[in-house]
Design a protein around this motif. Structure first.
Motif, PDB file in Angstrom:
ATOM      1  N   GLU A 156       0.831  -1.199   0.000  1.00 34.89           N
ATOM      2  CA  GLU A 156       0.000   0.000   0.000  1.00 34.89           C
ATOM      3  C   GLU A 156       0.868   1.254   0.000  1.00 34.89           C
ATOM      4  OE1 GLU A 156      -0.739   0.434   4.817  1.00 34.89           O
ATOM      5  OE2 GLU A 156      -2.373  -0.330   3.564  1.00 34.89           O
ATOM      6  N   SER A 213      -1.561  -5.077  -2.815  1.00 34.29           N
ATOM      7  CA  SER A 213      -2.596  -4.047  -2.660  1.00 34.29           C
ATOM      8  C   SER A 213      -3.258  -3.823  -4.011  1.00 34.29           C
ATOM      9  CB  SER A 213      -1.991  -2.741  -2.134  1.00 34.29           C
ATOM     10  OG  SER A 213      -1.399  -2.009  -3.170  1.00 34.29           O
ATOM     11  N   SER A 246       0.148   1.790  -6.157  1.00 34.46           N
ATOM     12  CA  SER A 246      -0.903   1.292  -5.278  1.00 34.46           C
ATOM     13  C   SER A 246      -2.041   2.300  -5.188  1.00 34.46           C
ATOM     14  CB  SER A 246      -0.324   1.029  -3.888  1.00 34.46           C
ATOM     15  OG  SER A 246      -1.351   0.784  -2.954  1.00 34.46           O
ATOM     16  N   GLU A 260      -4.115   2.020  -2.648  1.00 37.28           N
ATOM     17  CA  GLU A 260      -4.401   2.035  -1.211  1.00 37.28           C
ATOM     18  C   GLU A 260      -3.383   2.915  -0.506  1.00 37.28           C
ATOM     19  OE1 GLU A 260      -4.668  -1.905   0.378  1.00 37.28           O
ATOM     20  OE2 GLU A 260      -5.671  -2.681  -1.408  1.00 37.28           O
TER      21      GLU A 260
END
Length: 892
Positions: free
Chosen positions: A30, A343, A440, A442
């Motif tokens: 993430e 992620s 990512s 996230e």
């Protein structure tokens, strides 16, 4: 038997352990940004023609026994230096890099290249003879005239090195006074006249001479004109270029010094190297090999996290207005990576063919990305590009693929290029993958903000409304200031664009980074703000006005994409440049809103010429104004006019200032406003750190001069600094303490809690000032005037507390300390800038300030004595960059 089994099991265990280590699996977590270009290593390369590209050329082997010549001019107490000429020019990239496949052997044992040398060993260097000789560091080099001014009794002297061969000198000589003068240029080698020629309207002159191997002093002299009574100011020519051509190169051997130096080297020596034979050139061109080698040899990438570059696959290439990071992938190429997707993530990439001549016949390329899991292999992406047939294929095509369905799984991604027309004789095209990344979606718990750094060139702080200016030049900048922190006393490191921006990005003053002149570029070893942010998972992009922000000066380093404005056609300047920047910027934000980004924005909009044609640009003009637009640089370059001698009438001066203010208002309306509105519409504004500043100001004859880059008065070096923090933290604060341009970089890093102490920055974070803590710093500004090469800097300014000292070294001793005893004789100025912000009362003439002046001079002396100095490199200006700098008034 049992022991044998144990031994087998032990070695099998060691083998599997090493095998597992060799298969490095990269995990995408993430908040992470994964750049394939950072992680490509030899083991990722399944196939590429770049591996054995050199073998398409001719391997030359020469016996050098008995051919070496002793060269005392290169020898030193440790090594005797011997030289020998090669039969052909060596195929290599540059002298600091060992040419691929080149080897020097002594008694069939390899001699080390100088980069691999040991103090105990002999070693060798390769000297590339065919080159354009650098003349930009000569004391009479003129940036405006783009050459060395050759005058009577002021020759151009250069050290050159030649092999045993006929050499050709191609000299570009320009005679600006051809109507009244036909001067003679004489060419000498080691004080022997080898050629002379009259400089007429012709520009190119060729000199041939047979020489022996060795170091020579090349001297060009200006000789008396055929015309009598030529004014002194017209007695010169401009030497724009000197190019050396030779059919041979040179090898230098550094041989360990012996008590009694032998008259010749008796050992058996031979050399192997690759060369391009003339009879094979057409075949190599037809197959595309020369093009591939040319690209492989150029376009180095120096981004911070790139540690290795197998086969020179990683490149930073210029394409249209952009400088792009690529994986060079001529077909057939395949690069494979083992990854774990932990992620929700996006794969982003571009693809294209790097060629400037799409009118020729060429082949298409198939671009393919495959994905393998433990169960299947599938094609994620497939596209054919043939820019030689299809105009639309000449662009870079960007693509995004959602990898979220592979979350928490291990995958193998392969980037493949294949020829559209297969066959041994089909041409290999220079295909590439543009900066493939995985980012990512996230965010980690401690989310870092986006960062936007804005530099509005030539923007005076005291011409913005938020700094108390009488005109409403900056309503949108004012809103940003109300939402953030306004620094009332910020100073640049100099008063012109190039060194100031290097200071901004490195947190180093000019004396440290050593870029003082237009022909110098930033040392690639210096750590920049972009380097550090790139290393901390920021996607880095820049949109600039080019010119002195060109990538050629080193600014593109560590940016994933770097754009410099290049006006198409014959025009190198447009009044609406900031609108062009804004359009590109807004599109970029829309397409990159899901990334964590660092964005650098720069515009020359308020820079001379003041030529805005819009109604906003004319907003502040009086009814009876004389000019709707004006180019001061052009006026000052005409005849005997200069920025010091012209004094406009009060009405004309007001007209000029109104045009400058109109440029500021136009920038505010068409750049700052759309940017802020876009950030808010994308819900990015609150979580974005926005820094707005400038590199220097502009003079309007406050101290008997116009424009900038010649003095260090406040109108030239006092700049705006406004910072809007995430969620408008510290909203409405005004900081009176003095801060500097070089403090911006450490302050950004400090706010992000990124450690930076190991990078030896000169700047100092001012974040503690925001928490009402006291802090002080001195400001060092300096300038090297173009006509005074040595010593430099030529003008120095020190600000300490309320006092500002200016020392003009044009008319003083090279060493500042010598002026302490009797500085009244020299151009020394002292101002109390709190009581006298316009610097009108010079306190240096008053007796009560003599001790203070001595103390300030000692501070300056200590700084320059103790300060480290970086190395600089010279930059070559191409035609487009010259046109851009000319349009901005920097060169003629």
């Amino acid at each position: 038997m049992i022991n044998a089994k144990r031994i087998i099991i032990f070695f099998l265990f060691i083998f599997l352990l090493n095998y597992c280590k060799s298969i490095k699996i990269f995990e995408i977590k993430e908040g992470q940004l994964f750049r394939f270009i950072d992680h490509l290593e030899e083991k990722n390369i399944i196939d590429t023609p770049l591996k054995n590209l050199i073998k398409n050329f001719e391997l030359i082997e020469e016996d050098l026994t008995g051919k070496w010549k002793y060269l005392p001019e290169f020898s030193d107490p440790k090594f005797d230096v011997w030289g020998v000429s090669t039969e052909f020019p060596v195929l290599g990239i540059n002298e600091n890099q060992k040419p691929e496949g080149m080897e020097l052997l002594r008694e069939d044992r390899s001699v080390k290249f100088f980069r691999e040398k040991d103090e105990k060993d002999e070693y060798w260097k390769w000297v590339k003879v065919n080159k354009i000789v650098s003349i930009t560091s000569h004391k009479n080099y003129s940036g405006k005239l783009r050459g060395v001014i050759l005058k009577e009794n002021e020759p151009l002297e250069l050290d050159v090195f030649f092999p045993d061969s006929e050499i050709i000198l191609d000299i570009v000589a320009v005679n600006p006074n051809v109507e009244i003068s036909i001067p003679i240029v004489k060419v000498y080698l080691n004080n022997i006249l080898i050629e002379k020629f009259p400089v007429t309207r012709k520009k190119f002159y060729r000199v041939r001479e047979k020489v022996k191997i060795g170091k020579y002093k090349l001297r060009l002299e200006y000789s008396n004109t055929k015309y009598k009574n030529v004014p002194l100011e017209n007695r010169y020519v401009v030497i724009g270029m000197i190019k050396i051509s030779s059919p041979k190169d040179v090898i230098l051997l550094f041989h360990k010094k012996e008590e009694l130096r032998p008259s010749k080297l008796n050992n058996k020596y031979k050399v192997r190297y690759y060369a391009i034979l003339e009879q094979k050139v057409s075949s190599l061109q037809r197959k595309g090999i020369l093009k591939l080698f040319d690209i492989q040899s150029k376009y180095d990438i120096n981004d911070y996290d790139i540690k290795s570059n197998p086969y020179q696959i990683k490149k930073k290439i210029p394409l249209n207005e952009f400088h792009l990071n690529i994986l060079f992938s001529p077909p057939r190429s395949e690069y494979k990576f083992d990854l774990k997707i932990s992620s929700d993530s996006i794969l982003e990439f571009g693809c294209g063919i790097f060629d400037r001549n799409f009118d020729r016949q060429g082949n298409g390329v198939n671009f393919i990305i495959t994905l393998e899991t433990e169960k299947e292999r599938k094609i994620l992406f497939s596209k054919n590009l043939n820019p030689f047939k299809n105009v639309q294929d000449r662009e870079i095509f960007m693509h995004r693929i959602d990898l979220s369905s592979f979350k928490n799984r291990k995958i193998k991604l392969s980037f493949i290029t294949e020829r559209e027309e297969k066959g041994r004789n089909s041409k290999i095209e220079p295909a590439f993958w543009f900066n493939p990344i995985i980012y990512s979606l996230e965010e980690p718990k401690k989310e870092k903000p986006n960062i936007i750094l804005i530099s509005i060139d030539t923007l005076r702080a005291d011409h913005l409304s938020c700094y108390g200016y009488k005109r409403a030049t900056s309503p949108n900048i004012d809103k940003l200031a109300r939402d953030g922190v306004l620094f009332l006393n910020c100073y640049s490191s100099t008063s012109w664009t190039l060194p100031a921006h290097i200071s901004l990005f490195t947190s180093l003053n000019s004396y440290y980074h050593q870029v003082y002149f237009p022909f110098q570029k930033m040392d690639e070893k210096l750590i920049t703000l972009t380097d550090i942010l790139r290393n901390n998972n920021y996607f880095c992009a820049a949109f600039t006005g080019g010119g002195y922000l060109s990538a050629k000066y080193g600014f593109a380093k560590s940016f994933d994409t770097y754009k410099e404005l290049k006006i198409k056609g014959n025009v190198s300047l447009r009044y609406d440049e900031v609108e062009l920047l804004s359009k590109d910027l807004l599109d970029w934000l829309e397409n990159n809103k899901k990334k964590k980004f660092f964005l650098f924005l720069h515009t020359y909009q308020p820079h001379d010429p003041y030529a805005n044609l819009s109604s906003i640009g004319k907003l502040f003009l009086n009814k009876n104004h004389k000019w709707d637009q004006i180019n001061l640089g052009e006026i000052f370059n005409e005849g005997k006019n200069d920025r010091f001698s012209i004094s406009f009438t009060p009405e004309e001066k007001e007209n000029i200032i109104a045009l400058y203010d109109g440029e500021i208002r136009y920038t505010d309306e068409y750049f700052i406003k759309p940017l802020i509105d876009k950030l808010k519409s994308l819900n990015l504004y609150n979580n974005t750190l926005i820094i707005l500043t400038s590199d220097h100001g502009e003079e309007f004859y406050e101290h008997k001069a116009w424009l900038h880059d010649h003095s260090l008065y406040n109108e030239a070096i006092k700049i705006p600094l406004i910072i809007k923090f995430p969620n408008s933290k510290f909203r409405g604060k005004k900081i009176e303490q003095t801060v500097r341009l070089i403090d911006i970089m450490p302050s950004i890093l400090d706010f992000l809690k990124i450690k930076y102490s190991r990078f030896n920055l000169e700047g100092k974070s001012f974040i503690n000032l925001l928490n009402n803590k006291k802090d002080s710093r001195i400001v060092i500004c300096d300038l090297a005037l173009r006509k005074f090469r040595n010593p430099y800097p030529t003008v120095i300014s020190l600000i300490k507390g309320n006092l500002k000292l200016i020392i003009n070294k044009r008319i003083i001793s090279p060493y500042v300390k010598k002026i302490c005893s009797n500085f009244k004789e020299y151009k020394v100025e002292l101002y109390d800038i709190k009581k006298d912000p316009k610097e009108t009362v010079n306190l240096a003439k008053r007796r009560e300030y003599q001790r203070i002046i001595r103390e300030l001079i000692n501070t300056i002396e200590s700084y320059y004595k103790e300060q480290k100095k970086s190395e600089t490199q010279e930059v070559e200006l191409d035609k487009e960059l010259k046109q851009r700098l000319k349009a901005l008034g920097y060169i003629k």
